[in-house]
Scaffold this active site. Structure first.
Site, short mmCIF file in Angstrom:
data_model
loop_
_atom_site.label_atom_id
_atom_site.label_comp_id
_atom_site.label_asym_id
_atom_site.label_seq_id
_atom_site.Cartn_x
_atom_site.Cartn_y
_atom_site.Cartn_z
N GLU A 1 7.56 19.24 -25.76
CA GLU A 1 6.88 19.53 -24.49
C GLU A 1 7.47 20.79 -23.84
OE1 GLU A 1 4.23 17.94 -23.10
OE2 GLU A 1 4.09 16.16 -24.35
N HIS B 1 -2.50 18.09 -27.30
CA HIS B 1 -2.56 16.65 -27.03
C HIS B 1 -3.82 15.99 -27.57
CE1 HIS B 1 0.90 17.45 -24.55
NE2 HIS B 1 0.97 16.20 -24.13
N HIS C 1 5.28 10.43 -29.40
CA HIS C 1 4.29 11.27 -28.72
C HIS C 1 4.60 12.76 -28.92
CE1 HIS C 1 1.48 12.63 -25.66
NE2 HIS C 1 2.48 13.24 -25.02
N HIS D 1 -3.16 12.98 -29.78
CA HIS D 1 -3.62 11.60 -29.52
C HIS D 1 -4.32 11.04 -30.75
CE1 HIS D 1 -3.61 12.40 -24.90
NE2 HIS D 1 -2.45 11.94 -25.31
N ARG E 1 0.82 -1.23 0.00
CA ARG E 1 0.00 0.00 0.00
C ARG E 1 0.84 1.26 0.00
NH1 ARG E 1 -2.92 -3.01 3.92
NH2 ARG E 1 -4.63 -4.15 2.93
N ARG F 1 -5.08 21.94 -14.48
CA ARG F 1 -4.10 20.99 -14.99
C ARG F 1 -4.36 20.61 -16.46
NH1 ARG F 1 -1.54 16.17 -11.32
NH2 ARG F 1 -0.32 15.21 -12.95
N LYS G 1 5.39 23.27 -14.82
CA LYS G 1 4.49 22.14 -14.57
C LYS G 1 4.19 22.03 -13.08
CE LYS G 1 3.16 17.48 -15.54
NZ LYS G 1 3.34 16.22 -16.26
N ASN H 1 -2.56 19.88 -21.58
CA ASN H 1 -2.94 19.08 -22.75
C ASN H 1 -2.94 19.86 -24.06
OD1 ASN H 1 -3.50 16.29 -22.02
ND2 ASN H 1 -4.96 17.19 -20.59
N GLU I 1 -6.11 16.87 -10.89
CA GLU I 1 -6.61 17.11 -12.25
C GLU I 1 -8.10 17.40 -12.30
OE1 GLU I 1 -5.79 14.00 -15.11
OE2 GLU I 1 -5.11 15.52 -16.49
N LYS J 1 1.58 11.30 -11.90
CA LYS J 1 0.75 10.35 -12.63
C LYS J 1 1.53 9.07 -12.86
CE LYS J 1 -2.43 13.25 -15.23
NZ LYS J 1 -2.94 13.55 -16.59
#
Lengths: 362, 362
Positions: A182, A245, A262, A249, A118, A238, A224, A242, A234, A140
């Site tokens: 980025e 993005h 990417h 994507h 945990r 936040r 960031k 994107n 998020e 993330k």
């Protein structure tokens, strides 16, 4: 060495940025509070850096595991390999995981650290520019599922990050450029002065000159960190991370994962987002040209994949996580250096923007 | 209906305790904030309660999944079945999982909720007394690994818990008693008045009389909530919840999982912990007898498994998570109604306690 502190209350941690950091034995030891360490890397990075890292840890009980390299191995099965090794070694709650690799290794190692007993400590040593400026901030972690990317995971913060510029010398040039995409994004969404600085220093960055590279990483992490500190889980701000993005994507999925990196897909996506921002009368044409010019100077692509129609884009963008009630939402700029929160854009305007941008630049 | 509020800052949530709660449509709806609901249950509970629950949710998009019943199915593979279904249904971040079952269903559903899209809401409807008084408070979620129980998981809090006394009428008597073992534990470690109340009401509890049952659940949840609120991530006080568990885990592992229910093994473990507390001169012999008498009145076992020697116990207790540097640590009582923090106990005294207790009661 520069330090960026990511301020998240009791989950705060430092990012150390500089040259030959991860052979700084003393620095690494400050982040280790138990005697057990497990290094998670991949088969590409292992022959380059594992031994150097092991040399710094000879006073610890250390084990290591090299996962297969590639996004297709970012799975629960790979994370389970980490659990197997941790349990075989009887590692306890005060053990530390070290992620030595790019974003895929970092995401899986962080997720394993979040779930083992945990939650145990972990440290990131990202070996790509993209991972240094993107996945090293924000917590993330996670894996892909056959039905979607990054569907399983946790928000979980490391004890610290070593963004070591020296490891970028072994990075393929195409991956370096993908990381620069980025970096440019941070200027576009948040900081026009940083954008101007990038225009003056992009050549030094691509030549891996240390001071330019260090500052680019530092400022990217600062931006960031500021955004993530304001919105750890998020729920709002936040989303501006994107920029480009949603289009990106669609390009990655539509052309098959692997054709575009990417960062390359995001570069094209940012060009479209600039064009769209102009058509929404937020920025003028000079701003569009200025952004696209910087992207092109790095060698990143700015033209649309010829095999994708505007309808393909719209279909692929319809599955984005930001969408609400089936309406496509994208990030645009209110001005150069300042992004707007996600907003619904009329699909007619989206189609027109994609078509006309495609016609202009092909 | 009684309500216990588990106070964990922004992760706080209510436990509703009473009769026929989960057919209270309005109450359930207050905890649901999206339109998508997935019920996770098991093959034993499904025919008993799933339809009743579905009847309360006809305004939602609901799907359900029934996992195999049993601790041996508490695995990553079972959790992956939940992920598959969530993704097949394209469930989004504002979906809610409902755990309808015992501790195994609750632990896996909570872990799936913690990880799906990095965290969605979940509600627990525990259908065993043990789950109502134990796993409904504390946020421990997770699965077993072939090399150890509960090795993979997360601390993750639900939006709310429905401890419905009516569902206990379908619970096998042996499982009811196993739940009572944990109820007695709360009296022993934290609240001598509750212990005295239990001595006066244990018969009503075993007869499933509603007001006694409700109060026993309420007070148990209050005590656990007070302990967990003071120590959410298990760094100190929370360890006192392990009274009897170090011995109990040794019994479960040594006799083969399944021979003793968890609560039965804990009951025997608490008897040993009482005896040890007396030998450490913390409590007198009357207190030992008082505790053991209450345990025996419920029908729970108090004698050691004849097949386990004191050496077996010591070997099995050596792998406990609380141990430090290989020294066995256990929870004892400073007085009846007040546990001490974990402490290292001399293995000679442990061996003697186990041997002499075994000789006394066989």
């Amino acid at each position: 060495m520069n330090v960026v502190n990511v301020d998240l209350g009791e989950n705060s941690y430092p990012i150390y940025i500089g040259n030959n950091l991860f052979v700084d034995k003393q620095l690494i030891h400050t982040l280790l509070n138990g005697s057990q360490v497990m290094i998670v890397t991949n088969t590409t990075v292992k022959p380059l850096y594992l031994d150097q890292l092991l040399d710094q840890l000879n006073e610890f009980k250390v084990t290591s595991i090299a996962l297969q390299d590639g996004e297709q191995y970012k799975t629960l099965a790979s994370v389970n390999q980490i659990f197997d090794e941790l349990l075989n070694q009887r590692f306890s709650r005060n053990a530390t995981l070290i992620a030595l690799g790019g974003g895929v290794v970092g995401d899986m190692t962080g997720f394993a650290a979040a779930c083992y007993l945990r939650g145990i400590n972990f440290i990131q040593i990202p070996t790509t520019l993209l991972a240094q400026v993107d996945s090293s901030v924000g917590g993330k972690t996670g894996v892909n599922h056959p039905l979607g990317k990054n569907m399983i995971g946790a928000f979980y913060q490391p004890q610290g990050v070593f963004a070591d510029t020296s490891v970028l010398h072994t990075l393929p040039e195409r991956e370096l450029m993908a990381g620069v995409a980025e970096v440019i994004k941070y200027g576009l969404i948040y900081d026009i002065e940083f954008l101007a600085w990038l225009e003056n220093h992009v050549d030094q960055i691509l030549k891996l000159e240390d001071s330019a590279l260090s500052y680019a990483i530092q400022r990217s992490c600062e931006i960031k960190a500021a955004i993530v500190s304001a919105d750890e889980k998020e729920s709002g701000l936040r989303a501006i991370l994107n920029l480009g993005h949603t289009f990106g994507h669609a390009i990655e999925a539509g052309c098959g994962y692997g054709q575009y990196l990417h960062g390359e897909a995001v570069a094209i996506g940012m060009c479209l987002a600039l064009e769209l921002s102009h058509r929404l009368q937020r920025i003028n044409l000079d701003d569009v040209v200025r952004g696209i010019t910087l992207i092109e100077r790095t060698g990143l692509p700015s033209t649309l994949p010829p095999e994708l129609t505007a309808d393909d884009f719209l279909r692929l963008m319809a599955v984005d996580k930001k969408n609400v009630d089936g309406n496509i939402r994208v990030i645009v700029l209110n001005q150069l250096g300042q992004a707007a929160l996600p907003e619904t854009v009329n699909s007619g305007l989206l189609r027109q923007t994609i078509n006309e941008y495609g016609d202009m630049r092909s």
